[in-house]
Design a protein around this motif. Structure first.
Motif, PDB file in Angstrom:
ATOM      1  N   LEU A 256      33.167  42.248  16.210  1.00 24.73           N
ATOM      2  CA  LEU A 256      33.514  42.495  14.813  1.00 24.73           C
ATOM      3  C   LEU A 256      33.304  41.256  13.945  1.00 24.73           C
ATOM      4  O   LEU A 256      33.691  40.155  14.309  1.00 24.73           O
ATOM      5  N   VAL A 257      32.679  41.468  12.792  1.00 24.70           N
ATOM      6  CA  VAL A 257      32.458  40.409  11.804  1.00 24.70           C
ATOM      7  C   VAL A 257      33.226  40.787  10.541  1.00 24.70           C
ATOM      8  O   VAL A 257      33.068  41.891  10.021  1.00 24.70           O
ATOM      9  N   LEU A 258      34.058  39.882  10.059  1.00 27.58           N
ATOM     10  CA  LEU A 258      34.799  40.106   8.829  1.00 27.58           C
ATOM     11  C   LEU A 258      34.068  39.474   7.655  1.00 27.58           C
ATOM     12  O   LEU A 258      33.302  38.520   7.822  1.00 27.58           O
ATOM     13  N   GLY A 259      34.333  39.995   6.462  1.00 28.13           N
ATOM     14  CA  GLY A 259      33.734  39.429   5.269  1.00 28.13           C
ATOM     15  C   GLY A 259      33.916  40.355   4.082  1.00 28.13           C
ATOM     16  O   GLY A 259      34.637  41.361   4.163  1.00 28.13           O
TER      17      GLY A 259
ATOM     18  N   CYS B 143      32.967  34.355   3.336  1.00 26.68           N
ATOM     19  CA  CYS B 143      32.190  34.599   4.556  1.00 26.68           C
ATOM     20  C   CYS B 143      32.370  33.495   5.598  1.00 26.68           C
ATOM     21  O   CYS B 143      31.775  33.576   6.675  1.00 26.68           O
ATOM     22  N   VAL B 144      33.149  32.462   5.262  1.00 26.48           N
ATOM     23  CA  VAL B 144      33.280  31.322   6.184  1.00 26.48           C
ATOM     24  C   VAL B 144      34.642  31.331   6.874  1.00 26.48           C
ATOM     25  O   VAL B 144      34.756  31.603   8.074  1.00 26.48           O
ATOM     26  N   PHE B 145      35.687  31.024   6.131  1.00 28.60           N
ATOM     27  CA  PHE B 145      36.989  30.795   6.750  1.00 28.60           C
ATOM     28  C   PHE B 145      37.651  32.067   7.291  1.00 28.60           C
ATOM     29  O   PHE B 145      38.290  32.009   8.349  1.00 28.60           O
TER      30      PHE B 145
ATOM     31  N   SER C 282      37.455  42.516   4.786  1.00 25.53           N
ATOM     32  CA  SER C 282      37.685  43.583   5.763  1.00 25.53           C
ATOM     33  C   SER C 282      36.592  43.504   6.816  1.00 25.53           C
ATOM     34  O   SER C 282      35.721  42.625   6.765  1.00 25.53           O
ATOM     35  N   GLY C 283      36.622  44.446   7.761  1.00 20.83           N
ATOM     36  CA  GLY C 283      35.548  44.529   8.737  1.00 20.83           C
ATOM     37  C   GLY C 283      34.254  44.941   8.065  1.00 20.83           C
ATOM     38  O   GLY C 283      34.248  45.832   7.215  1.00 20.83           O
ATOM     39  N   ALA C 284      33.174  44.287   8.409  1.00 25.13           N
ATOM     40  CA  ALA C 284      31.871  44.552   7.794  1.00 25.13           C
ATOM     41  C   ALA C 284      30.984  45.261   8.812  1.00 25.13           C
ATOM     42  O   ALA C 284      30.537  44.649   9.778  1.00 25.13           O
ATOM     43  N   ASP C 285      30.750  46.549   8.597  1.00 26.58           N
ATOM     44  CA  ASP C 285      30.012  47.324   9.605  1.00 26.58           C
ATOM     45  C   ASP C 285      28.553  46.894   9.719  1.00 26.58           C
ATOM     46  O   ASP C 285      28.006  46.825  10.819  1.00 26.58           O
TER      47      ASP C 285
END
Length: 567
Positions: free
Chosen positions: A71-74, A55-57, A306-309
Motif C-alpha cells: 500500500l502507498v499513501l498519498g 507524498c513524502v512524510f 489516503s490509500g492511493a490505488d
C-alpha cells in the motif's frame, strides 16, 4: 513492535534480496506520485509543493506503522475533493486561513483514526457496502471532471455548484482561450498515445513534461497560458497545528467522514493486493497507520491523505515486495523537491486539468454498476443515489448521504429477515423451504418456522406477524418448531415476543418449542431473568419432529413463568 509498528518490525528484518525490486518499484511509484500529487494539490486548492510534501512524510509514517507491504499513501482524488468542499467555505478566500484549516482537518482526521484503532473499529472497513462506495466514488469522479473544464478552457466559471458552473461554461464556450485549449488537447493526446505506445511509462509524467516543454519552447506563458509558476525548493519544516475552537464545529463532521471514507477505500485497496500476494492485513493497525500518516502530514505542511490505488498498483506491477518500496518512493520525491523544482514552473494548469479529468474517468466504475444492477436493482438504486448525493450536495455532504444510505441498508436487511416454513423433500436429507421445493411436505400437524436473523427490538414485530401467518389454518397445528440456528442474537424485546406468542398460540391449542442452540438460548434467558426451563429446546429439528410426533404431556409454564402449555 509487531503490535504497534508492524512496518518497522518488517524493515528491521529486511533482506538484501528485496533491495533491487523495492528500489525499482519505489522509483516507479515516485514517477506517478509526483505529477498526481501536483494535480491533486491543485484539486484540493493548494500550491503544487504542498501536494509533494504530502507524498513524502505520510509515506514514511505508513511504512513504519502499516501492515500492508504494497500500500502507498498519498493525495487521493476523493480526499482532496472533500478537503476543498469542507475548507473553502470556512476560509472565505483567505489563503493563510485555508492552509491552517486544512492542517487542522488533517490533524483531526488522524486523531479520529488513531482513536478508532484503540476502540477496535477496524470493522468499519466493511461499513460502506460495495454499491455505496462505488456510487460515492462515481459522484466524486464526475464532480472532479466537471470542475476541471474551466482550467481546460480558461473560462472563469460562475457559480460554486459544479453542474451550474458547467451550464455556464456551455453558454460561454466562445470565450475559451485557444492556446490553453490546445495545450489541454495536447495533454489528452499525449496521455492516450502514451497509454497505447508506452504503457510502462506514467502517462501523467508524459503529458505534464511534454506540455511544459511546449510552454518553454514556444513561450506560451507569454501568450496567456497559465502555469504553476515558481515552485519553492526544499523540504518543509515541522510546525505545530493550533486547533481553532471556532472552526472545530465545522471541521469535525468533515474529519469523521474523511476518516471513514479514506479508511474504507484504503482497506479495499490493501486487502485486494494482500490477497493477490498471499498475506493478511490488520484493519485496526492500518486505522492507526492512516491516523499517524495524517497527523504527520498536518505537522509537515501537507493535507489529509489516503490509500492511493493507482500508486499501489504501480508498486505491485513494478515488483515491490516490502514496506521499503514506500521509503524509496518518498526519498525520490524528496530529492525532486530539493533539486528539481525549477522545471515545474513551466507546467501549464490546463495540463493538470487534463490529468485530473483522466484520473476522474479512471474512477468512474460503470462496469461494476452494471454488475450490481444485474444482481440487485435495489442495491443499484442505492449506488445511484450515492452518486447523485455527491453531485447535488457536494463531497462533504455526500459522505453523510453515503452513511445514511449504509444505515438504511443495514436496517432494511436486519429489520425484515427472510422467513421460511420448512418441510421434508424426498431423497434429500434435512429440512428445506416449502417455497423453494414444490415437492416438499410439512410434517403432519407441525409447522417448522425459520427466522433468518437476530430476534431484537426492531424486527420482533415482523417475527410475530410472520410466525402467526405461518400458523393460520384449520385445524391449527399441534406445535410450532422454531429453528434457532439462524437466530444469532436475542434481546429482551425478542424474549417478550416469544412469551406473548407462547400464550397466544396456547389459546389456539398450539405448542411453541425451539430446536438448536440449546446452551446459548438457556444462557440468554437466564441472563435476562427468564426461566430457562420454561421454553423447551430440542438439540436439532430432527429431534424436535421425532419428539413431537409422540404424545407428550404439556409443561406447566411458558417462557414467562405463566401457566401455559407452551414449552
Amino acid at each position: 513492535m509487531g503490535r504497534w509498528a508492524p512496518g518497522l518490525a518488517a524493515l528491521l528484518a529486511y533482506r538484501r534480496v528485496d533491495l533491487g525490486p523495492d528500489l525499482r518499484a519505489g522509483l516507479a511509484v515516485a514517477a506517478v506520485a509526483i505529477p498526481v500529487g501536483i494535480a491533486y494539490s491543485e484539486l484540493a486548492g493548494f500550491r503544487p509543493e504542498v501536494g509533494l510534501y504530502s507524498c513524502v512524510f505520510p509515506l514514511l509514517a505508513y511504512a513504519v506503522f502499516g501492515s500492508s507491504r504494497q500500500l502507498v499513501l498519498g493525495p487521493d482524488a476523493a480526499t482532496c475533493a472533500v478537503i476543498a468542499s469542507a475548507v473553502a467555505p470556512l476560509a472565505a478566500g483567505d489563503a493563510s486561513a485555508y492552509a491552517a484549516l486544512s492542517a487542522q482537518l488533517a490533524l483531526l482526521t488522524g486523531l479520529i483514526c488513531i482513536l478508532a484503532r484503540f476502540l477496535r473499529l477496524g470493522v468499519m472497513a466493511d461499513f460502506l457496502s460495495k454499491p455505496i462506495l462505488v456510487g460515492f466514488l462515481n459522484g466524486i469522479a464526475i464532480t472532479i471532471i466537471l470542475g476541471q473544464l474551466g482550467k481546460i478552457t480558461a473560462i472563469e466559471a460562475h457559480g460554486a455548484h459544479p453542474v451550474r458552473a458547467v451550464l455556464d461554461l456551455a453558454l460561454r464556450l466562445g470565450e475559451a482561450h485557444p492556446p490553453t485549449l490546445l495545450v489541454a488537447l495536447g495533454a489528452f493526446g499525449l496521455m492516450l498515445a502514451g497509454g497505447r505506445w508506452l504503457p510502462a511509462f506514467p502517462a501523467a509524467v508524459l503529458a505534464m513534461g511534454g506540455c511544459a516543454l511546449a510552454v518553454f519552447l514556444l513561450g506560451l506563458d507569454l501568450k496567456g497560458v497559465k502555469t504553476l509558476g515558481i515552485v519553492p525548493a526544499g523540504l518543509p519544516g515541522i510546525s505545530a497545528v493550533h486547533l481553532d475552537p471556532d472552526a472545530l464545529l465545522g471541521l469535525l463532521p468533515a474529519a469523521g467522514g474523511l476518516a471513514l471514507v479514506s479508511f474504507t477505500s484504503m482497506m479495499l485497496t490493501s486487502r485486494s493486493f494482500a490477497s493477490k500476494n498471499g498475506y493478511e492485513v490488520d484493519p485496526d493497525k492500518d486505522f492507526a497507520a492512516l491516523g499517524a500518516a495524517n497527523v504527520v502530514s498536518a505537522l509537515t505542511h501537507g493535507f489529509a491523505v489516503s490509500g492511493a490505488d493507482s500508486r499501489t498498483a504501480m508498486a505491485d506491477a513494478a515488483g515491490g515486495r516490502t514496506h521499503a518500496t514506500a521509503l524509496f518512493a518518498a526519498l525520490a520525491v524528496a530529492l525532486v523537491l530539493v533539486f528539481l523544482t525549477a522545471p515545474l514552473r513551466y507546467v501549464p494548469t490546463a495540463a493538470l486539468g487534463a490529468v485530473l479529468v483522466m484520473a476522474g474517468l479512471s474512477l468512474v466504475d460503470l462496469s461494476t454498476l452494471r454488475l450490481i444492477w444485474r444482481a440487485d436493482r435495489t442495491e443499484a438504486a442505492i449506488s445511484i443515489l450515492a452518486t447523485l448525493g455527491v453531485m447535488g450536495l457536494g463531497a462533504t455532504q455526500g459522505i453523510l448521504v453515503a452513511v445514511v444510505l449504509a444505515l438504511l441498508r443495514f436496517v432494511r436487511l436486519t429489520a425484515r429477515p427472510r422467513v421460511e416454513v420448512l418441510g421434508r423433500v424426498a431423497g434429500m436429507p434435512g429440512f428445506h423451504a416449502l417455497s423453494r421445493h414444490q415437492s416438499a411436505t410439512a410434517p403432519e400437524g407441525l409447522v417448522i418456522f425459520r427466522f433468518n436473523g437476530p430476534l431484537v427490538f426492531f424486527n420482533a414485530g415482523h417475527f410475530r406477524h410472520a410466525l402467526l401467518d405461518a400458523t393460520r389454518g384449520t385445524p391449527p397445528p399441534s406445535a410450532v418448531i422454531l429453528d434457532l440456528l439462524p437466530v444469532t442474537e436475542v434481546d429482551v424485546t425478542g424474549l417478550f415476543a416469544l412469551k406473548e406468542l407462547a400464550v397466544l398460540l396456547d389459546r389456539r391449542g398450539t405448542r411453541l418449542v425451539g430446536a438448536g442452540r440449546q446452551t446459548e438460548w438457556r444462557n440468554w434467558m437466564t441472563q435476562r431473568g427468564f426461566n430457562p426451563d420454561a421454553f423447551q429446546i430440542y438439540p436439532t429439528l430432527r429431534h424436535a419432529v421425532k419428539g413431537l410426533a409422540e404424545p407428550v404431556s404439556p409443561p406447566a409454564e411458558g417462557p414467562d413463568g405463566a401457566d401455559t402449555k407452551a414449552s
